[in-house]
Design a protein around this motif. Sequence first.
Motif, short mmCIF file in Angstrom:
data_model
loop_
_atom_site.label_atom_id
_atom_site.label_comp_id
_atom_site.label_asym_id
_atom_site.label_seq_id
_atom_site.Cartn_x
_atom_site.Cartn_y
_atom_site.Cartn_z
N LEU A 1 14.22 -13.57 12.25
CA LEU A 1 13.69 -12.82 13.37
C LEU A 1 13.44 -11.36 13.01
N ALA A 2 14.27 -10.81 12.17
CA ALA A 2 14.12 -9.40 11.81
C ALA A 2 12.98 -9.17 10.82
N THR A 3 12.49 -10.22 10.17
CA THR A 3 11.46 -10.03 9.15
C THR A 3 10.11 -10.63 9.52
N VAL A 4 10.02 -11.28 10.67
CA VAL A 4 8.77 -11.93 11.06
C VAL A 4 7.94 -10.97 11.91
N PRO A 5 6.66 -10.76 11.55
CA PRO A 5 5.80 -9.91 12.39
C PRO A 5 5.57 -10.56 13.76
N LEU A 6 5.29 -9.74 14.76
CA LEU A 6 5.12 -10.23 16.12
C LEU A 6 4.04 -11.31 16.21
N ASP A 7 2.90 -11.11 15.57
CA ASP A 7 1.82 -12.11 15.64
C ASP A 7 2.29 -13.46 15.12
N THR A 8 3.00 -13.46 14.02
CA THR A 8 3.51 -14.71 13.45
C THR A 8 4.52 -15.33 14.40
N PHE A 9 5.39 -14.52 14.95
CA PHE A 9 6.38 -15.02 15.90
C PHE A 9 5.70 -15.68 17.09
N LEU A 10 4.71 -15.00 17.67
CA LEU A 10 4.02 -15.55 18.83
C LEU A 10 3.29 -16.84 18.48
N THR A 11 2.69 -16.87 17.30
CA THR A 11 1.98 -18.07 16.87
C THR A 11 2.94 -19.25 16.77
N ARG A 12 4.09 -19.03 16.17
CA ARG A 12 5.06 -20.11 15.98
C ARG A 12 5.69 -20.57 17.28
N TYR A 13 6.05 -19.65 18.13
CA TYR A 13 6.86 -20.00 19.29
C TYR A 13 6.10 -20.15 20.60
N ILE A 14 4.90 -19.67 20.68
CA ILE A 14 4.18 -19.77 21.94
C ILE A 14 3.00 -20.72 21.82
N LYS A 15 2.17 -20.54 20.81
CA LYS A 15 0.95 -21.34 20.71
C LYS A 15 1.24 -22.81 20.50
N ARG A 16 2.35 -23.15 19.86
CA ARG A 16 2.66 -24.57 19.64
C ARG A 16 3.08 -25.26 20.92
N ASP B 1 4.58 -0.90 24.23
CA ASP B 1 3.48 -1.37 25.07
C ASP B 1 2.70 -2.49 24.40
N LEU B 2 2.51 -2.39 23.09
CA LEU B 2 1.83 -3.45 22.33
C LEU B 2 2.61 -4.76 22.43
N PHE B 3 3.92 -4.67 22.26
CA PHE B 3 4.78 -5.86 22.35
C PHE B 3 4.63 -6.51 23.72
N ILE B 4 4.77 -5.73 24.78
CA ILE B 4 4.67 -6.26 26.13
C ILE B 4 3.28 -6.85 26.37
N ASP B 5 2.24 -6.13 25.98
CA ASP B 5 0.87 -6.61 26.20
C ASP B 5 0.59 -7.90 25.46
N ARG B 6 1.03 -7.99 24.21
CA ARG B 6 0.79 -9.21 23.42
C ARG B 6 1.47 -10.42 24.04
N VAL C 1 8.23 -11.57 30.42
CA VAL C 1 7.45 -10.34 30.23
C VAL C 1 7.84 -9.31 31.29
N ASP C 2 7.96 -9.76 32.53
CA ASP C 2 8.37 -8.84 33.60
C ASP C 2 9.74 -8.24 33.29
N PHE C 3 10.63 -9.08 32.77
CA PHE C 3 11.97 -8.61 32.40
C PHE C 3 11.87 -7.54 31.31
N PHE C 4 11.07 -7.81 30.26
CA PHE C 4 10.91 -6.83 29.19
C PHE C 4 10.32 -5.54 29.72
N ARG C 5 9.34 -5.66 30.59
CA ARG C 5 8.70 -4.46 31.14
C ARG C 5 9.74 -3.60 31.86
#
Length: 186
Positions: A14-29, A58-63, A80-84
């Motif tokens: 988790l500490a070494t994975v970029p946000l885009d990769t993380f989102l691809t792995r955990y959300i898009k699937r 803001d980038l994190f929340i928006d993505r 997302v609301d919680f993070f915001r």
Amino acid sequence: NKYGILNSRKRVLLATVPLDTFLTRYIKRGMECNCDTAHLFDYFSFNHSIYTAEEARDLFIDRVSDEASKYNNVRLNLAVDFFRVQLTTDDYKDKVDKVEKLIRKSHRIGDNDIEATTLENIWKESYYSHRYARSFTYAQQLEEALGKVSHNYPYTGMYYIQIGAAYYAFKDYEKSISLMHKGLSY
């Protein structure tokens, strides 16, 4: 122990994975929200220093918000609301008001996992702000919410142990031991 080794590996990943990769792995699937929402909270926690800068935050929340909207994922929108709220609200009273709305919204749609995560957060926020009576009320609400979370909610045991520690601090040793035993059974 085996859990500690797995948890260490997860932290490194988790500490070494970029946000885009993380989102691809955990959300898009296709999110399995019980675990993946927890992983999203973990991802943020492990990379907190990256997201303290306003632009990165803001980038994190928006993505994450874009992905939640794209896949029409109500549970992720709650996250997302919680993070915001967590990342953009500094005033305690304002934060409590917003978090309580999130708790009610989670409860209304039947998302007990997000409700428990949000309750745990505001419980600790209240405690660290020296609002002990309010903190204990949130701990009691969290205890009730834990009885309704999904069977694979990853924080159940840890939260029961933490609530047990709160009862210990208030010298209710019988309740404390009961909750800690319950927590250790997960």
